[in-house]
Design an enzyme around this catalytic site. Structure first.
Site, mmCIF file in Angstrom:
data_model
loop_
_atom_site.group_PDB
_atom_site.id
_atom_site.type_symbol
_atom_site.label_atom_id
_atom_site.label_comp_id
_atom_site.label_asym_id
_atom_site.label_seq_id
_atom_site.Cartn_x
_atom_site.Cartn_y
_atom_site.Cartn_z
ATOM 1 N N ASN A 9 -16.709 -3.245 -18.653
ATOM 2 C CA ASN A 9 -15.703 -2.265 -18.228
ATOM 3 C C ASN A 9 -16.271 -0.887 -18.557
ATOM 4 O O ASN A 9 -16.343 -0.512 -19.716
ATOM 5 C CB ASN A 9 -14.390 -2.516 -18.973
ATOM 6 C CG ASN A 9 -13.345 -1.443 -18.690
ATOM 7 O OD1 ASN A 9 -13.497 -0.667 -17.743
ATOM 8 N ND2 ASN A 9 -12.294 -1.407 -19.496
ATOM 9 N N LYS A 11 -15.032 1.911 -17.942
ATOM 10 C CA LYS A 11 -14.005 2.933 -18.238
ATOM 11 C C LYS A 11 -14.330 4.202 -17.426
ATOM 12 O O LYS A 11 -14.720 4.084 -16.267
ATOM 13 C CB LYS A 11 -13.915 3.156 -19.745
ATOM 14 C CG LYS A 11 -13.702 1.819 -20.494
ATOM 15 C CD LYS A 11 -13.330 1.956 -21.933
ATOM 16 C CE LYS A 11 -13.159 0.562 -22.535
ATOM 17 N NZ LYS A 11 -12.654 0.566 -23.906
ATOM 18 N N HIS A 98 -4.968 -3.041 -19.365
ATOM 19 C CA HIS A 98 -5.824 -2.657 -20.501
ATOM 20 C C HIS A 98 -5.009 -1.820 -21.482
ATOM 21 O O HIS A 98 -4.143 -1.035 -21.079
ATOM 22 C CB HIS A 98 -7.035 -1.875 -19.990
ATOM 23 C CG HIS A 98 -8.092 -1.690 -21.028
ATOM 24 N ND1 HIS A 98 -7.978 -0.751 -22.030
ATOM 25 C CD2 HIS A 98 -9.262 -2.345 -21.244
ATOM 26 C CE1 HIS A 98 -9.044 -0.836 -22.810
ATOM 27 N NE2 HIS A 98 -9.836 -1.797 -22.362
ATOM 28 N N GLU A 100 -5.680 0.783 -22.998
ATOM 29 C CA GLU A 100 -5.760 2.238 -22.755
ATOM 30 C C GLU A 100 -4.794 2.645 -21.653
ATOM 31 O O GLU A 100 -4.233 3.743 -21.695
ATOM 32 C CB GLU A 100 -7.215 2.638 -22.431
ATOM 33 C CG GLU A 100 -8.095 2.562 -23.675
ATOM 34 C CD GLU A 100 -9.556 2.250 -23.415
ATOM 35 O OE1 GLU A 100 -10.001 2.320 -22.261
ATOM 36 O OE2 GLU A 100 -10.260 1.921 -24.401
ATOM 37 N N GLU A 167 -7.893 -8.626 -26.436
ATOM 38 C CA GLU A 167 -8.544 -7.429 -26.965
ATOM 39 C C GLU A 167 -7.688 -6.819 -28.071
ATOM 40 O O GLU A 167 -6.750 -6.050 -27.783
ATOM 41 C CB GLU A 167 -8.718 -6.393 -25.855
ATOM 42 C CG GLU A 167 -9.648 -6.828 -24.745
ATOM 43 C CD GLU A 167 -10.328 -5.625 -24.095
ATOM 44 O OE1 GLU A 167 -11.530 -5.719 -23.864
ATOM 45 O OE2 GLU A 167 -9.673 -4.604 -23.857
ATOM 46 N N GLY A 173 -13.815 -0.087 -29.345
ATOM 47 C CA GLY A 173 -14.554 1.153 -29.502
ATOM 48 C C GLY A 173 -14.713 1.612 -30.938
ATOM 49 O O GLY A 173 -15.093 2.745 -31.202
HETATM 50 O O1 LIG Z 1 -12.526 -3.189 -21.878
HETATM 51 C C1 LIG Z 1 -13.246 -3.230 -22.869
HETATM 52 C C2 LIG Z 1 -12.714 -3.079 -24.196
HETATM 53 O O2 LIG Z 1 -11.814 -2.029 -24.286
HETATM 54 C C3 LIG Z 1 -13.731 -3.108 -25.289
HETATM 55 O O3 LIG Z 1 -14.364 -1.865 -25.447
HETATM 56 P P1 LIG Z 1 -15.579 -1.751 -26.513
HETATM 57 O O4 LIG Z 1 -16.521 -2.868 -26.176
HETATM 58 O O5 LIG Z 1 -16.164 -0.397 -26.278
HETATM 59 O O6 LIG Z 1 -14.966 -1.929 -27.868
#
Ligand SMILES: O=C[C@H](O)COP(=O)(O)O
Length: 244
Positions: A9, A11, A98, A100, A167, A173
């Site tokens: 992803n 983002k 998600h 976010e 998640e 993150g």
């Molecule tokens: O969509 C992915 C997740 O939000 C994980 O993000 P990350 O691997 O940067 O912790």
């Protein structure tokens, strides 16, 4: 038989030239792919260009996904994208719900449910994200919260065309990966609530090349949803090339 799905992803990262550079580099680092499906969910501005170059990327098991989809086929919904727009580009996967989106853009269990049903009606497989906050975990509310997210998101949903990503928000993150045994335990609990026992359930949250092997060795975990580490072609290829 549960399918292994390794998803990235991106983002709100990578413009078109950066995306093209990624897909030129990524296949060079791949070993022979067994039967894992690879999905990379790119920003909307990259969908068309990446779909165009995909046939030249030496990775037949790679699909491109979107990061959201609206429940209406068209309408006055500024900033949204519709399922028919994604279908026109040949997109077959979309992340929905998600954390976010839930945290910053007012996504609710109800809108998540509507988005899932519309995506499925157009032949798009949703990747439904669920997960608890640090406070909920500290208050021993993890199971209750996730069961509630699931119950609401899955109303009238076809479970045979769905991927779930567990998640934990506190692991996203942060570099603070959920212990793989704990992720395995929660994913097992999620599976116990499903009608469709063969659903692919992923783990997401600070997945990196140096922890993927341990994560994928867990029996309940069928794949990963990777944020930051999916931006680097060599690093994401190492994740795809996990060694269970
Ligand atoms: O969509 C992915 C997740 O939000 C994980 O993000 P990350 O691997 O940067 O912790």
């Amino acid at each position: 038989m549960r399918k292994v799905v390794i998803a990235g992803n991106w983002k709100m990262y990578k413009n078109q030239s950066e995306a093209k550079a990624f897909f030129s580099e990524f296949p060079k680092h791949l070993q022979a792919i067994a039967d894992q499906q690879i999905i990379i969910c790119v920003p909307y501005t990259n969908l068309a260009i990446v779909q165009t170059i995909l046939p030249s990327v030496a990775c037949p098991s790679l699909s491109i996904g979107a990061q959201n989809v609206h429940w209406a086929d068209s309408g006055a919904f500024t900033g949204e994208i519709s399922a028919p727009m994604l279908v026109e580009l040949g997109i077959k996967y979309a992340v929905i719900g998600h954390s976010e989106r839930r945290q910053f853009f007012g996504e609710t269990d109800d809108t998540v449910n509507k988005r899932i049903k519309t995506a499925q009606a157009h032949g798009i497989t949703p990747i439904l994200c669920v997960g608890e906050s640090k406070l909920q975990r500290d208050n021993n509310e993890t199971e209750t919260w996730i069961f509630s997210q699931l119950a609401n998101a899955l109303v009238d949903v076809d479970q045979s065309n769905l991927i779930i990503a567990y998640e934990p928000i506190w692991a996203i993150g942060t570099g603070d990966t959920c212990q793989s045994s704990e992720a395995n335990r929660v994913i097992g609990l999620i599976r116990s609530k499903l009608d469709h026992q063969n659903m692919t359930i992923q783990y997401g949250g600070s997945v990196k090349p140096d922890n993927i092997d341990e994560i994928m060795a867990q029996p309940e975990i069928d794949g990963v949803l990777v944020g930051g580490a999916s931006l680097d072609p060599a690093g994401f290829a190492r994740i795809v090339n996990y060694q269970p």
